[in-house]
Design an enzyme around this catalytic site. Sequence first.
Site, short mmCIF file in Angstrom:
data_model
loop_
_atom_site.label_atom_id
_atom_site.label_comp_id
_atom_site.label_asym_id
_atom_site.label_seq_id
_atom_site.Cartn_x
_atom_site.Cartn_y
_atom_site.Cartn_z
N GLY A 42 63.91 41.64 42.97
CA GLY A 42 62.41 41.63 43.41
C GLY A 42 61.23 41.58 42.52
N VAL A 44 58.19 41.20 39.78
CA VAL A 44 57.10 42.59 39.81
C VAL A 44 56.02 43.51 40.71
CG1 VAL A 44 54.54 42.50 39.11
CG2 VAL A 44 55.74 40.95 37.62
N ALA A 117 67.64 31.45 32.71
CA ALA A 117 67.16 30.37 32.31
C ALA A 117 66.21 29.39 31.60
CB ALA A 117 67.24 30.13 33.54
N ILE A 184 44.33 44.79 40.41
CA ILE A 184 44.45 45.58 40.24
C ILE A 184 43.97 46.79 39.36
CG2 ILE A 184 46.47 46.05 38.37
CD1 ILE A 184 47.41 43.31 38.45
N ALA A 266 43.08 45.20 32.50
CA ALA A 266 44.08 44.88 33.72
C ALA A 266 43.48 43.32 34.02
CB ALA A 266 43.37 45.31 35.14
N HIS A 440 41.33 51.65 73.74
CA HIS A 440 40.49 52.57 72.54
C HIS A 440 41.13 53.85 72.82
CE1 HIS A 440 36.93 55.06 72.86
NE2 HIS A 440 37.30 55.63 73.45
P1 NAI Z 1 41.45 39.63 38.71
O1 NAI Z 1 41.68 38.06 38.25
O2 NAI Z 1 41.61 40.54 40.46
O3 NAI Z 1 40.24 40.85 37.84
C1 NAI Z 1 40.48 40.68 36.55
C2 NAI Z 1 38.63 41.39 36.13
O4 NAI Z 1 39.08 41.07 34.44
C3 NAI Z 1 37.79 40.33 36.67
O5 NAI Z 1 37.03 40.67 37.41
C4 NAI Z 1 37.41 39.09 35.53
O6 NAI Z 1 36.17 39.42 34.69
C5 NAI Z 1 37.77 40.91 34.32
N1 NAI Z 1 38.06 40.29 32.79
C6 NAI Z 1 38.55 39.18 32.37
N2 NAI Z 1 38.62 38.90 31.25
C7 NAI Z 1 37.84 40.32 30.89
C8 NAI Z 1 37.60 40.87 29.26
N3 NAI Z 1 38.12 40.67 28.35
N4 NAI Z 1 36.64 42.28 29.34
C9 NAI Z 1 36.06 42.73 30.51
N5 NAI Z 1 36.42 42.70 31.11
C10 NAI Z 1 37.42 41.30 31.87
O7 NAI Z 1 43.07 40.67 38.12
P2 NAI Z 1 43.35 41.84 38.02
O8 NAI Z 1 42.99 42.32 39.00
O9 NAI Z 1 44.83 41.31 36.77
O10 NAI Z 1 44.81 41.14 39.34
C11 NAI Z 1 45.75 40.24 38.85
C12 NAI Z 1 46.10 39.13 39.79
O11 NAI Z 1 47.47 40.41 40.49
C13 NAI Z 1 45.81 38.58 41.30
O12 NAI Z 1 45.79 37.66 41.13
C14 NAI Z 1 45.26 39.80 42.20
O13 NAI Z 1 45.57 37.97 43.33
C15 NAI Z 1 47.09 39.84 42.26
N6 NAI Z 1 47.01 41.05 42.61
C16 NAI Z 1 47.03 41.64 44.33
C17 NAI Z 1 47.45 42.48 44.91
C18 NAI Z 1 46.52 42.79 46.27
O14 NAI Z 1 46.89 41.23 46.77
N7 NAI Z 1 46.55 43.77 47.00
C19 NAI Z 1 47.36 43.66 44.49
C20 NAI Z 1 47.77 43.59 42.54
C21 NAI Z 1 46.97 42.32 42.22
#
Ligand code: NAI
Length: 459
Positions: A42, A44, A117, A184, A266, A440
């Site tokens: 499964g 992450v 792998a 996240i 995150a 509705h």
């Molecule tokens: P993200 O790319 O969504 O957000 C990362 C944030 O961190 C950005 O706003 C960026 O400006 C900031 N950042 C980067 N470096 C930094 C630093 N050194 N100091 C302070 N801020 C900084 O990444 P996230 O939230 O970690 O998610 C990762 C991936 O997981 C994404 O591609 C997301 O689409 C996917 N995901 C999707 C979910 C959903 O569809 N519900 C749920 C959880 C994750």
Amino acid sequence: MGKIIETQIIVIGAGLAGYTVASKCSLLGYKVIIVEKNKNFGGVCLNYGCIPSKYFIDIAKVLEKNKYLYEKNILLNKIKFNLSNINLLKKKIIKSISLDMIKNFKNKNILILYGKAKFINKNLIEIVGKKRKVIKFKFAIIATGSVTKKIHNIPKHNNIWYSDDALKFKFIPKKFLIIGIGVIGLEIANFYKIMGSSIDILDESDLFMPFLDKDISNYFYNLTKNKFNYLINYKILSISDDLYVTSVNKSNGILFKNYYDAILIAVGRRPNVNNLGLKKIKVKFNKYKGIYINENFSTNIPHIYAIGDVIGLPMLAHKAIYQGKILAGYLNGLCNINWKTIPNIIYCNPEIAYVGLNELEAKNLNINYCSVTVPWRFIGRSYLFDYKYGLTKLIFNRNNNKIIGGVILGFNSGELLGELSLAIEMGCNAEDLSLVIHSHPTFYESISIAVDMYFDAIN
Ligand code: NAI
């Protein structure tokens, strides 16, 4: 080299992409081997991502509803929760889904090999586990997912977490710093807040949720600014061994200092491409530092494919599942990839769901668009509990009245997005949508109200 096992297809990684492609290929009659380094299947999503986080978010929703009823004097006692039992049930749920996946593979006669792998050459893979094995394949599919991005110069500390640590829910930090206002960060902030944490969320970017139109990100900001202390456009200067953090506002230089009980990092994820022997076989990489693929998911080596997070953004579980399905069909000569849009949901409060183009994207494509927004206070259903903080926004192409995008923000909005995804995928226009009877009282009747508003707007 020892005995070589031959197979038609080898899939590396039993996350959602690998799971889907292996199952489908087996149904299509291929001999399939799947390799996984963890004992749980499964990836992450199931173990440290979507499933545990949505489980916590669902619990948080129950707590919020109870709080609301308590404040209205309908429930007479505050409810209490038991953290260790919450974690126990989480583990049981994950285990049972993982076992179902393994059972499904066994039923389909897919050979499961546990271990790591690595490509020996373009036709052979070695698996290093309890016993080394060498596999000769016709097609290899890399579905090794992604890993968290780290930040440098931070101390080693048990309470400096990445998302998988936060989803272990060891304790509820009184003061919690979340670095990164991404998907996240927002989802984890949401349920820790409801459980009782006081939360600062810091991002180095000066843009707040840049993937949304300004009206939507402003609406969300205003609804949540009293819940979280947003530190937008801040840079971390230092984190001490006892979690004393100094950060600076990048525009005015003002310092912000605070002690925390836990810190979550995150700041994004990156494709998991290390230690696979990819450089040795000269696999090309793309701008995301993921595996370069063509329109049929083939790498620059035609019989080696890659799907899911390992190819880069967007990193979404449903995209990975879809790619697995399409790739299996493609290998069997069945179909080509032809999707119009990928839905997105951020499971925070209020939930944000969006699909298709936003206004800025429509503008950049020179589309003559018109957007309409229905605040949820216009719909009767929203008055029950505290659901009026929401909106439904639709974007149409004025030239042909086709729906090209939409955002639904509010309680369970992710579940309402399906209608918009289907409408965009099918090329529906406003007339099509207006012919659908919307029940509705529901939240999705906001879609039919938005369509009426669109007709008013263009006439
Ligand atoms: P993200 O790319 O969504 O957000 C990362 C944030 O961190 C950005 O706003 C960026 O400006 C900031 N950042 C980067 N470096 C930094 C630093 N050194 N100091 C302070 N801020 C900084 O990444 P996230 O939230 O970690 O998610 C990762 C991936 O997981 C994404 O591609 C997301 O689409 C996917 N995901 C999707 C979910 C959903 O569809 N519900 C749920 C959880 C994750």
